[in-house]
Write a protein that holds these residues in place. Structure first.
Motif, PDB file in Angstrom:
ATOM      1  N   PRO A   1       0.799  -1.237   0.000  1.00 44.17           N
ATOM      2  CA  PRO A   1       0.000   0.000   0.000  1.00 44.17           C
ATOM      3  C   PRO A   1       0.826   1.278   0.000  1.00 44.17           C
ATOM      4  O   PRO A   1       0.478   2.251  -0.683  1.00 44.17           O
ATOM      5  CB  PRO A   1      -0.836  -0.138   1.280  1.00 44.17           C
ATOM      6  N   PHE A   2       1.928   1.307   0.745  1.00 46.94           N
ATOM      7  CA  PHE A   2       2.704   2.550   0.814  1.00 46.94           C
ATOM      8  C   PHE A   2       3.398   2.844  -0.514  1.00 46.94           C
ATOM      9  O   PHE A   2       3.603   4.011  -0.873  1.00 46.94           O
ATOM     10  CB  PHE A   2       3.717   2.508   1.966  1.00 46.94           C
ATOM     11  N   VAL A   3       3.738   1.805  -1.283  1.00 36.52           N
ATOM     12  CA  VAL A   3       4.326   2.023  -2.603  1.00 36.52           C
ATOM     13  C   VAL A   3       3.256   2.484  -3.591  1.00 36.52           C
ATOM     14  O   VAL A   3       3.479   3.402  -4.386  1.00 36.52           O
ATOM     15  CB  VAL A   3       5.018   0.742  -3.100  1.00 36.52           C
TER      16      VAL A   3
ATOM     17  N   ALA B   1       0.560   4.061  -2.821  1.00 34.52           N
ATOM     18  CA  ALA B   1       0.181   5.432  -2.455  1.00 34.52           C
ATOM     19  C   ALA B   1       1.177   6.433  -3.025  1.00 34.52           C
ATOM     20  O   ALA B   1       0.793   7.478  -3.562  1.00 34.52           O
ATOM     21  CB  ALA B   1       0.106   5.554  -0.939  1.00 34.52           C
ATOM     22  N   ALA B   2       2.456   6.124  -2.929  1.00 28.16           N
ATOM     23  CA  ALA B   2       3.475   7.022  -3.478  1.00 28.16           C
ATOM     24  C   ALA B   2       3.333   7.129  -4.992  1.00 28.16           C
ATOM     25  O   ALA B   2       3.458   8.217  -5.566  1.00 28.16           O
ATOM     26  CB  ALA B   2       4.869   6.514  -3.110  1.00 28.16           C
ATOM     27  N   ARG B   3       3.041   6.009  -5.650  1.00 29.39           N
ATOM     28  CA  ARG B   3       2.880   6.016  -7.105  1.00 29.39           C
ATOM     29  C   ARG B   3       1.662   6.841  -7.510  1.00 29.39           C
ATOM     30  O   ARG B   3       1.699   7.593  -8.489  1.00 29.39           O
ATOM     31  CB  ARG B   3       2.765   4.574  -7.600  1.00 29.39           C
ATOM     32  N   SER B   4       0.561   6.702  -6.759  1.00 26.48           N
ATOM     33  CA  SER B   4      -0.662   7.454  -7.086  1.00 26.48           C
ATOM     34  C   SER B   4      -0.506   8.946  -6.848  1.00 26.48           C
ATOM     35  O   SER B   4      -1.187   9.756  -7.473  1.00 26.48           O
ATOM     36  CB  SER B   4      -1.825   6.916  -6.258  1.00 26.48           C
ATOM     37  N   MET B   5       0.416   9.330  -5.974  1.00 23.49           N
ATOM     38  CA  MET B   5       0.669  10.745  -5.695  1.00 23.49           C
ATOM     39  C   MET B   5       1.633  11.363  -6.698  1.00 23.49           C
ATOM     40  O   MET B   5       1.933  12.547  -6.618  1.00 23.49           O
ATOM     41  CB  MET B   5       1.232  10.911  -4.286  1.00 23.49           C
ATOM     42  N   GLY B   6       2.113  10.560  -7.650  1.00 27.02           N
ATOM     43  CA  GLY B   6       3.002  11.085  -8.671  1.00 27.02           C
ATOM     44  C   GLY B   6       4.446  11.220  -8.229  1.00 27.02           C
ATOM     45  O   GLY B   6       5.203  12.000  -8.819  1.00 27.02           O
ATOM     46  N   VAL B   7       4.848  10.471  -7.215  1.00 29.14           N
ATOM     47  CA  VAL B   7       6.234  10.517  -6.765  1.00 29.14           C
ATOM     48  C   VAL B   7       7.131   9.962  -7.872  1.00 29.14           C
ATOM     49  O   VAL B   7       6.826   8.915  -8.453  1.00 29.14           O
ATOM     50  CB  VAL B   7       6.417   9.702  -5.471  1.00 29.14           C
ATOM     51  N   PRO B   8       8.210  10.637  -8.218  1.00 26.54           N
ATOM     52  CA  PRO B   8       9.092  10.156  -9.304  1.00 26.54           C
ATOM     53  C   PRO B   8       9.627   8.761  -9.027  1.00 26.54           C
ATOM     54  O   PRO B   8       9.826   8.368  -7.874  1.00 26.54           O
ATOM     55  CB  PRO B   8      10.217  11.200  -9.338  1.00 26.54           C
TER      56      PRO B   8
ATOM     57  N   PRO C   1      12.674   7.389  -9.439  1.00 30.20           N
ATOM     58  CA  PRO C   1      13.899   7.256  -8.634  1.00 30.20           C
ATOM     59  C   PRO C   1      13.657   7.420  -7.139  1.00 30.20           C
ATOM     60  O   PRO C   1      14.296   6.735  -6.326  1.00 30.20           O
ATOM     61  CB  PRO C   1      14.805   8.368  -9.182  1.00 30.20           C
ATOM     62  N   VAL C   2      12.726   8.298  -6.777  1.00 26.84           N
ATOM     63  CA  VAL C   2      12.436   8.509  -5.355  1.00 26.84           C
ATOM     64  C   VAL C   2      11.739   7.289  -4.769  1.00 26.84           C
ATOM     65  O   VAL C   2      12.033   6.861  -3.647  1.00 26.84           O
ATOM     66  CB  VAL C   2      11.569   9.774  -5.171  1.00 26.84           C
ATOM     67  N   ILE C   3      10.812   6.710  -5.516  1.00 27.39           N
ATOM     68  CA  ILE C   3      10.126   5.503  -5.041  1.00 27.39           C
ATOM     69  C   ILE C   3      11.126   4.370  -4.831  1.00 27.39           C
ATOM     70  O   ILE C   3      11.096   3.674  -3.815  1.00 27.39           O
ATOM     71  CB  ILE C   3       9.030   5.082  -6.039  1.00 27.39           C
ATOM     72  N   LEU C   4      12.015   4.197  -5.805  1.00 24.79           N
ATOM     73  CA  LEU C   4      12.995   3.118  -5.694  1.00 24.79           C
ATOM     74  C   LEU C   4      13.917   3.322  -4.502  1.00 24.79           C
ATOM     75  O   LEU C   4      14.213   2.373  -3.761  1.00 24.79           O
ATOM     76  CB  LEU C   4      13.809   3.023  -6.982  1.00 24.79           C
ATOM     77  N   ALA C   5      14.371   4.562  -4.332  1.00 27.66           N
ATOM     78  CA  ALA C   5      15.329   4.822  -3.248  1.00 27.66           C
ATOM     79  C   ALA C   5      14.661   4.816  -1.881  1.00 27.66           C
ATOM     80  O   ALA C   5      15.187   4.215  -0.928  1.00 27.66           O
ATOM     81  CB  ALA C   5      16.026   6.165  -3.488  1.00 27.66           C
ATOM     82  N   ARG C   6      13.505   5.469  -1.788  1.00 32.16           N
ATOM     83  CA  ARG C   6      12.889   5.673  -0.478  1.00 32.16           C
ATOM     84  C   ARG C   6      12.029   4.490  -0.023  1.00 32.16           C
ATOM     85  O   ARG C   6      11.975   4.175   1.170  1.00 32.16           O
ATOM     86  CB  ARG C   6      12.044   6.946  -0.507  1.00 32.16           C
ATOM     87  N   HIS C   7      11.357   3.841  -0.952  1.00 35.94           N
ATOM     88  CA  HIS C   7      10.394   2.814  -0.557  1.00 35.94           C
ATOM     89  C   HIS C   7      10.823   1.389  -0.908  1.00 35.94           C
ATOM     90  O   HIS C   7      10.315   0.445  -0.315  1.00 35.94           O
ATOM     91  CB  HIS C   7       9.043   3.100  -1.219  1.00 35.94           C
ATOM     92  N   VAL C   8      11.711   1.240  -1.870  1.00 33.59           N
ATOM     93  CA  VAL C   8      12.121  -0.104  -2.257  1.00 33.59           C
ATOM     94  C   VAL C   8      13.485  -0.442  -1.657  1.00 33.59           C
ATOM     95  O   VAL C   8      13.620  -1.372  -0.856  1.00 33.59           O
ATOM     96  CB  VAL C   8      12.149  -0.252  -3.797  1.00 33.59           C
ATOM     97  N   VAL C   9      14.513   0.320  -2.054  1.00 31.96           N
ATOM     98  CA  VAL C   9      15.864   0.009  -1.585  1.00 31.96           C
ATOM     99  C   VAL C   9      15.968   0.148  -0.073  1.00 31.96           C
ATOM    100  O   VAL C   9      16.632  -0.670   0.586  1.00 31.96           O
ATOM    101  CB  VAL C   9      16.895   0.912  -2.299  1.00 31.96           C
ATOM    102  N   ARG C  10      15.312   1.137   0.489  1.00 32.42           N
ATOM    103  CA  ARG C  10      15.398   1.333   1.938  1.00 32.42           C
ATOM    104  C   ARG C  10      14.881   0.109   2.689  1.00 32.42           C
ATOM    105  O   ARG C  10      15.402  -0.245   3.756  1.00 32.42           O
ATOM    106  CB  ARG C  10      14.613   2.577   2.349  1.00 32.42           C
TER     107      ARG C  10
END
Length: 263
Positions: free
Chosen positions: A153-155, A157-164, A166-175
């Motif tokens: 859900p948090f990924v 949500a970030a995608r639906s908010m238009g988060v770029p 690279p930011v999704i990968l760094a902040r929500h995936v790699v982290r």
């Protein structure tokens, strides 16, 4: 943890801890060649009269530094590719996975030997060759984690908010992959030191007069029965280093495993 901490201290303070720093760097003393371990030379001397203890101590720094560099380069290449493949899926996943499987289809040391043969012998070239062999393991590890995270859900949500991306990968995936990556890095640090020692033993890694543990084992191979200490002590250094990193990796894995209950 104690073994790794001791290695770090020796690597940093090696020039001050070594009884004969000049001999540790390669200065010969032929008059003192092949002296057995004793009060004057705790680890004995080699066929050129160099103090084996000094060479073992001064070999810790290059071994640790090159291992960190190789694993760091492997992480830098493998983690972004694995995150991209697992998150995007589709054609990107297929292409990256095929490239990863191609590299993993060869034994790592054999592939490193081929790469060093093309680049030329030397510690730097051996490190680059090993990095080429090591990055696919991180790509596979992070890809598997990213595939399980992309529908969370948090990924979404970030995608639906238009988060770029690279930011999704760094902040929500790699982290969220830091734990498994950290455990793998810890284990690989010891494995890379062992692989570098193997390449040096074969004449494809560090060259004379570098105080390299694998090179020292090779130097004493011909006189193993007459001067056993030349190969034994650097070989023991490799063994203890790999053991220390493996034990540290096991400890981190147990500590970071969310399925293990902790008081």
């Amino acid at each position: 943890m104690t073994l790794v901490a001791a290695l770090a201290v020796i690597a940093v303070l090696g020039p001050w801890l070594a009884p004969s720093p000049a001999q540790g760097r390669g200065a010969a003393d032929v008059a003192a060649r092949n002296i057995a371990p004793g009060a004057a030379h705790l680890f004995g001397t080699d066929e050129l009269g160099r103090d084996v203890l000094s060479r073992v101590i001064l070999g810790a720094g290059p071994a640790l530094l090159s291992s960190v560099a190789v694993v760091g380069l492997a992480v830098t290449v493998g983690v972004p590719l694995g995150a991209l493949a697992g998150y995007l899926g589709g054609r990107a996943d297929a292409v990256i996975s095929r490239v990863t499987e191609f590299f993993q289809s060869f034994p790592p040391l054999l592939l490193a030997m081929v790469a060093v043969a093309l680049l030329g012998p030397g510690r730097l070239d051996a490190g680059l060759a090993l990095a080429v062999c090591w990055w696919p393991w991180y790509a596979r590890l992070v890809r598997a984690e990213a595939r399980s995270l992309r529908e969370r859900p948090f990924v979404e949500a970030a995608r639906s908010m238009g988060v770029p991306l690279p930011v999704i990968l760094a902040r929500h995936v790699v982290r969220n992959c830091v734990g498994p990556i950290l455990v793998q890095v810890t284990v690989d640090l010891g494995s890379v030191i062992l692989a570098e020692g193997s390449l040096a033993f074969l004449g494809l890694g560090a060259q004379q007069p570098s105080p390299d543990w694998g090179l020292m084992v090779e130097e004493g191979r011909a006189s193993l029965f007459d001067a056993w200490w030349i190969s034994t002590f650097p070989g023991l250094a490799i063994f203890l280093t790999v053991l220390g990193f493996n034990l540290l990796g096991d400890t981190l894995r147990d500590f970071l495993d969310p399925r293990k209950a902790r008081p």
